[in-house]
Design a protein around this motif. Structure first.
Motif, PDB file in Angstrom:
ATOM      1  N   TRP A 119       0.841  -1.301  -0.091  1.00  0.00           N
ATOM      2  CA  TRP A 119       0.103   0.008  -0.053  1.00  0.00           C
ATOM      3  C   TRP A 119       0.940   1.375   0.027  1.00  0.00           C
ATOM      4  O   TRP A 119       2.084   1.267   0.512  1.00  0.00           O
ATOM      5  N   THR A 120       0.391   2.285  -0.543  1.00  0.00           N
ATOM      6  CA  THR A 120       0.979   3.788  -0.590  1.00  0.00           C
ATOM      7  C   THR A 120       0.006   4.678   0.027  1.00  0.00           C
ATOM      8  O   THR A 120       0.356   5.826   0.334  1.00  0.00           O
ATOM      9  N   SER A 121      -0.786   4.280   0.595  1.00  0.00           N
ATOM     10  CA  SER A 121      -2.007   5.079   1.452  1.00  0.00           C
ATOM     11  C   SER A 121      -2.625   4.682   2.661  1.00  0.00           C
ATOM     12  O   SER A 121      -2.530   3.285   2.606  1.00  0.00           O
ATOM     13  N   ALA A 122      -2.586   5.235   3.685  1.00  0.00           N
ATOM     14  CA  ALA A 122      -3.228   4.676   4.979  1.00  0.00           C
ATOM     15  C   ALA A 122      -4.148   5.444   5.595  1.00  0.00           C
ATOM     16  O   ALA A 122      -3.940   6.732   5.187  1.00  0.00           O
ATOM     17  N   LEU A 123      -4.783   4.904   6.530  1.00  0.00           N
ATOM     18  CA  LEU A 123      -5.757   5.980   7.555  1.00  0.00           C
ATOM     19  C   LEU A 123      -5.421   5.465   8.843  1.00  0.00           C
ATOM     20  O   LEU A 123      -4.957   4.340   9.360  1.00  0.00           O
ATOM     21  N   VAL A 124      -5.472   6.577   9.645  1.00  0.00           N
ATOM     22  CA  VAL A 124      -5.423   6.385  11.189  1.00  0.00           C
ATOM     23  C   VAL A 124      -6.656   7.041  11.726  1.00  0.00           C
ATOM     24  O   VAL A 124      -6.846   8.349  11.405  1.00  0.00           O
ATOM     25  N   ILE A 132      -7.386  10.643  10.010  1.00  0.00           N
ATOM     26  CA  ILE A 132      -6.212  11.246   9.591  1.00  0.00           C
ATOM     27  C   ILE A 132      -6.033  10.379   8.100  1.00  0.00           C
ATOM     28  O   ILE A 132      -5.574   9.206   8.532  1.00  0.00           O
ATOM     29  N   ASN A 133      -5.848  10.936   7.019  1.00  0.00           N
ATOM     30  CA  ASN A 133      -5.189  10.437   5.871  1.00  0.00           C
ATOM     31  C   ASN A 133      -3.774  10.485   5.872  1.00  0.00           C
ATOM     32  O   ASN A 133      -3.447  11.442   5.945  1.00  0.00           O
ATOM     33  N   VAL A 134      -3.151   9.440   5.802  1.00  0.00           N
ATOM     34  CA  VAL A 134      -1.710   9.168   5.815  1.00  0.00           C
ATOM     35  C   VAL A 134      -0.941   8.841   4.367  1.00  0.00           C
ATOM     36  O   VAL A 134      -1.047   7.879   4.128  1.00  0.00           O
ATOM     37  N   PRO A 135      -0.391   9.848   3.564  1.00  0.00           N
ATOM     38  CA  PRO A 135       0.267   9.284   2.377  1.00  0.00           C
ATOM     39  C   PRO A 135       1.551   9.043   2.537  1.00  0.00           C
ATOM     40  O   PRO A 135       2.189   9.553   3.452  1.00  0.00           O
ATOM     41  N   LEU A 136       1.775   7.771   2.191  1.00  0.00           N
ATOM     42  CA  LEU A 136       2.980   7.027   2.656  1.00  0.00           C
ATOM     43  C   LEU A 136       4.301   7.282   1.626  1.00  0.00           C
ATOM     44  O   LEU A 136       5.283   7.154   2.073  1.00  0.00           O
ATOM     45  N   LEU A 137       3.912   7.993   0.374  1.00  0.00           N
ATOM     46  CA  LEU A 137       4.908   7.840  -0.436  1.00  0.00           C
ATOM     47  C   LEU A 137       6.119   8.777  -0.176  1.00  0.00           C
ATOM     48  O   LEU A 137       5.464   9.850   0.749  1.00  0.00           O
TER      49      LEU A 137
END
Length: 383
Positions: free
Chosen positions: A68-73, A80-85
């Motif tokens: 995955w390259t996107s996550a949520l918290v 919270i939207n968490v962009p991982l790139l």
């Protein structure tokens, strides 16, 4: 009982042992060395899930279950939207990892695998490893067995990352397979740091785990009831099938495992303090430390040279102290961590690769009286 002699012996074919074996096998410097790896298990069961993040392509991409390259918290008061790139979060089933490295071992002339149970290790001019059915000798041994002193120690600050999870299949498309949920604090247990962790594999399949960072364990029915409630109420899933389950306990601690290293025995994995104290992540840490050991041997240094970083050990101790003193503070702490920091820097910090200025940004985002108090309580230990 005949004694077999090797240059190196690895005790334990778990995460750290196989990472180290993989590093030996993929460095031509060691092609003429003799290495044994010993484990009482044949490593034929999928007993856990490994997750980690890294930039770009990695050594394990061919066996990934999902990435995955996107996550949520979901924090205490916000989503919270968490962009991982530029990082990618990756998932590997333990059995796929075991099979991958064990196949390398089987195809090599460098490492031999022995299914046996180690009884004791004696260090003299050479190290002798005595097992149920075999005896081995080596110049150096890498030992993943956790010392009994750890459980007896009352001075270390220790939390347990304990969890139970299940992979479920739904009849209808339910999950967004492009976004994982790293932490969901909408369903916590009493005054603990406890959260749901969701790894969506397909629109109809996901691994869902209920995880605690807490001083003590809970009974099985606590995991089960919260998982059931989360799936039915929070995710609104009424029809599903449990495909498989997993359960685990990982120590998050500032215990000084490194004091058990000797001239000829290096402790590895949990036994060597390779589990990140503030997160419980160990996959990439094991890979990095295995590579460092390889370089140390090649340059004639002791295998443990440069394995530990005092700065990040201090950060881990403070984190552990804060959650040990007030375990209910975790949801607020992690909400601040993920909402107030650029994710690339946050992951770099957890990888122990940040600069001093980047450290300051992280520390400032988490500032509170609890952290100041924990800092001064633990500072004397690092003088």
């Amino acid at each position: 009982m005949s004694t077999k002699s090797f240059d190196f012996i690895i005790i334990g074919a778990g995460l750290s042992g196989l990472h180290l074996a993989h590093s030996f096998l993929n460095d031509p410097f060691f092609k003429d060395f003799s290495i044994a790896i010993i484990d009482k298990s044949s490593k034929s069961k999928n007993d856990k899930t490994y997750c980690f993040w890294e930039k770009g392509k990695g050594n394990w991409d061919s066996i990934l279950t999902k990435s995955w390259t996107s996550a949520l918290v979901y924090g205490t008061s916000k989503k919270i939207n968490v962009p991982l790139l530029p990082y990618t979060y990756k998932m590997v089933k333990s059995l796929d990892f075991y099979n991958f490295v064990l196949s390398e071992i089987e195809a090599s002339n460098t490492i031999q695998f022995f299914k046996d149970d180690v009884q004791y290790v004696n260090e003299d001019n050479i190290v002798t490893v005595t097992c149920n059915t075999n005896s081995f000798q080596a110049k150096h041994v890498f030992d993943s067995r956790v010392t009994e002193d750890f459980e007896k120690d009352k001075t270390a600050t220790t939390l347990l990352q304990h969890f139970k999870g299940c992979t479920i299949s739904t009849k209808k498309p339910t999950f967004n397979p492009e976004v994982l949920t790293m932490m969901d604090y909408r369903l916590t247990y009493k005054n603990t740091t406890s959260f749901m962790y969701v790894l969506p594999i397909t629109p109809t399949k996901a691994l869902i785990e209920y995880t605690f960072f807490s001083p003590s364990l809970v009974e099985d029915h606590i995991y089960d009831s919260h998982l059931k409630t989360y799936i039915s109420n929070t995710l609104s899933i009424t029809e599903y099938t449990i495909i498989e389950s997993e359960k685990g306990i990982i120590p998050m601690t500032d215990y000084k495992f490194k004091k058990h290293h000797t001239d000829a025995i290096t402790k590895i994995g949990t036994a060597g303090g390779w589990v990140k104290g503030s997160s419980g992540y160990s996959f990439k840490m094991s890979e990095k430390k295995s590579k460092r050991i390889i370089e140390n041997i090649k340059t004639g240094s002791h295998p443990t040279n440069g394995l530990y970083n005092n700065k990040f050990e201090l950060f881990d101790v403070i984190f552990l102290k804060v959650l040990k003193d007030d375990n209910s503070y975790g949801p607020k702490l992690f909400q601040d961590f993920y909402s107030k920091n650029e994710m690339a820097i946050a992951l770099k910090f957890l990888d122990e690769e940040t600069s001093f200025n980047e450290d300051l940004k992280i520390v400032w985002s988490l500032r509170s009286f609890k952290f100041v108090k924990a800092f001064f309580k633990t500072l004397f230990r690092f003088r």
